[in-house]
Design a protein around this motif. Structure first.
Motif, mmCIF file in Angstrom:
data_model
loop_
_atom_site.group_PDB
_atom_site.id
_atom_site.type_symbol
_atom_site.label_atom_id
_atom_site.label_comp_id
_atom_site.label_asym_id
_atom_site.label_seq_id
_atom_site.Cartn_x
_atom_site.Cartn_y
_atom_site.Cartn_z
ATOM 1 N N PHE A 41 21.964 -65.860 91.666
ATOM 2 C CA PHE A 41 22.823 -65.868 90.487
ATOM 3 C C PHE A 41 23.260 -64.457 90.117
ATOM 4 N N LEU A 42 22.303 -63.522 90.085
ATOM 5 C CA LEU A 42 22.632 -62.145 89.728
ATOM 6 C C LEU A 42 23.621 -61.536 90.719
ATOM 7 N N ASP A 43 23.540 -61.969 91.972
ATOM 8 C CA ASP A 43 24.436 -61.428 93.003
ATOM 9 C C ASP A 43 25.889 -61.854 92.799
ATOM 10 N N VAL A 44 26.111 -62.984 92.131
ATOM 11 C CA VAL A 44 27.484 -63.485 91.991
ATOM 12 C C VAL A 44 27.977 -63.454 90.542
ATOM 13 N N LEU A 45 27.136 -63.083 89.592
ATOM 14 C CA LEU A 45 27.514 -63.113 88.185
ATOM 15 C C LEU A 45 28.682 -62.185 87.892
ATOM 16 N N ASP A 46 29.722 -62.726 87.255
ATOM 17 C CA ASP A 46 30.856 -61.943 86.760
ATOM 18 C C ASP A 46 30.704 -61.858 85.247
ATOM 19 N N ASP A 47 30.291 -60.697 84.759
ATOM 20 C CA ASP A 47 29.987 -60.567 83.336
ATOM 21 C C ASP A 47 31.210 -60.207 82.503
ATOM 22 N N GLU A 48 32.380 -60.193 83.144
ATOM 23 C CA GLU A 48 33.609 -59.908 82.405
ATOM 24 C C GLU A 48 34.356 -61.185 82.047
ATOM 25 N N THR A 49 33.837 -62.324 82.464
ATOM 26 C CA THR A 49 34.463 -63.623 82.211
ATOM 27 C C THR A 49 33.518 -64.482 81.380
ATOM 28 N N PRO A 50 34.016 -65.210 80.374
ATOM 29 C CA PRO A 50 33.138 -66.093 79.594
ATOM 30 C C PRO A 50 32.349 -67.024 80.511
ATOM 31 N N ALA A 51 31.053 -67.105 80.270
ATOM 32 C CA ALA A 51 30.202 -67.883 81.170
ATOM 33 C C ALA A 51 28.947 -68.336 80.456
ATOM 34 N N CYS A 52 28.338 -69.370 81.009
ATOM 35 C CA CYS A 52 26.995 -69.732 80.590
ATOM 36 C C CYS A 52 26.216 -70.129 81.836
ATOM 37 N N VAL A 53 24.910 -70.041 81.737
ATOM 38 C CA VAL A 53 24.053 -70.409 82.851
ATOM 39 C C VAL A 53 23.146 -71.553 82.409
ATOM 40 N N VAL A 54 23.177 -72.632 83.169
ATOM 41 C CA VAL A 54 22.265 -73.758 82.967
ATOM 42 C C VAL A 54 21.088 -73.482 83.890
ATOM 43 N N LEU A 55 19.960 -73.182 83.304
ATOM 44 C CA LEU A 55 18.893 -72.485 84.014
ATOM 45 C C LEU A 55 17.570 -73.239 83.974
ATOM 46 N N ASP A 56 16.959 -73.409 85.146
ATOM 47 C CA ASP A 56 15.620 -74.004 85.203
ATOM 48 C C ASP A 56 14.581 -72.933 84.883
ATOM 49 N N VAL A 57 13.446 -73.359 84.373
ATOM 50 C CA VAL A 57 12.367 -72.412 84.049
ATOM 51 C C VAL A 57 11.659 -71.955 85.315
ATOM 52 N N ARG A 58 11.364 -72.906 86.196
ATOM 53 C CA ARG A 58 10.599 -72.579 87.408
ATOM 54 C C ARG A 58 11.550 -72.405 88.581
ATOM 55 N N VAL A 112 24.932 -83.878 75.091
ATOM 56 C CA VAL A 112 24.246 -82.749 74.443
ATOM 57 C C VAL A 112 24.420 -81.488 75.278
ATOM 58 N N LEU A 113 24.254 -81.622 76.605
ATOM 59 C CA LEU A 113 24.420 -80.460 77.468
ATOM 60 C C LEU A 113 25.855 -79.936 77.396
ATOM 61 N N LEU A 114 26.830 -80.822 77.435
ATOM 62 C CA LEU A 114 28.229 -80.392 77.355
ATOM 63 C C LEU A 114 28.524 -79.701 76.022
ATOM 64 N N ASP A 115 27.955 -80.223 74.952
ATOM 65 C CA ASP A 115 28.141 -79.588 73.641
ATOM 66 C C ASP A 115 27.554 -78.179 73.631
ATOM 67 N N ARG A 116 26.367 -78.036 74.203
ATOM 68 C CA ARG A 116 25.723 -76.719 74.234
ATOM 69 C C ARG A 116 26.499 -75.757 75.125
#
Length: 204
Positions: A41-58, A112-116
């Motif tokens: 994820f860090l290798d492809v993240l574009d932090d100049e574009t609005p984004a969110c990450v749906v992220l597992d804990v493990r 709920v996920l789509l709203d978040r």
């Protein structure tokens, strides 16, 4: 999709979950990128574009919580939503205290996920706007003279032109000239706007 379209990053080592979330977000028109690990994820993240990450804990390697910490260290604009089959109260509390928008248990409710996600993208876009505005303002204010900087500091402190003139031992007319010049350089249309911009805390 335009290059500035928001992006949903799906970070989970379970292919079924990745596929499920990808299908859900694509069904409402979101661009998505699936990753099997935090590093991917860090290798492809574009932090100049609005984004969110749906992220597992493990996750293999960096855990989801460790990835959240790294995003905070970087001052990333990406919104974080945890989905986990292994969630517990301490992990959820830690995640929320560090700025996660939500901590959803698998199986989660699709709406709920789509709203978040919508909330996370709005927050991400606002952070990017504030960051851009701050960068622009800093560049413009770097052109101020020393006297203009002194006047600006006193304007932000709420002092009137007359009070500033007394403090700096200059005429009110000279203060007004400095105010006009610094507002022009900053691109502000009013003193209130200038104060709001200059006083705005850094995004993050």
């Amino acid at each position: 999709m335009s290059e500035t379209a928001p992006t949903i990053y799906i970070v989970d080592d379970d292919p079924a979950v990745r596929d499920s979330v990808a299908f859900l977000v694509s069904s409402v028109g979101y661009r998505w990128v699936a990753c099997t690990s935090a590093q991917a994820f860090l290798d492809v993240l574009d932090d100049e574009t609005p984004a969110c990450v749906v992220l597992d804990v493990r996750l293999p390697g960096l855990s989801g919580l460790e990835l959240q910490t790294e995003l905070l260290r970087r001052g990333s604009s990406v919104g974080v939503i945890f989905v986990s089959g292994h969630g517990d109260i301490p992990k959820a509390v830690r995640a929320m205290r560090h700025g996660a928008l939500d901590f959803l248990e698998k199986p989660f409710d699709d709406q709920v996920l789509l709203d978040r996600i919508g909330e996370a993208l709005a927050a991400s876009a606002e952070t990017i706007r504030r960051r851009s505005r701050q960068t622009t303002l800093e560049r413009r204010l770097s052109c101020l003279t020393e006297r203009e900087r002194e006047v600006l500091a006193l304007v932000i402190a709420g002092k009137t032109s007359k009070a500033i003139a007394l403090d700096l031992d200059i005429s009110v007319k000279t203060v007004e000239n400095h105010r006009h010049n610094l507002m022009t350089k900053a691109g502000a249309t009013s003193v209130a706007q200038l104060i709001a911009w200059a006083s705005e805390p850094p995004p993050g």
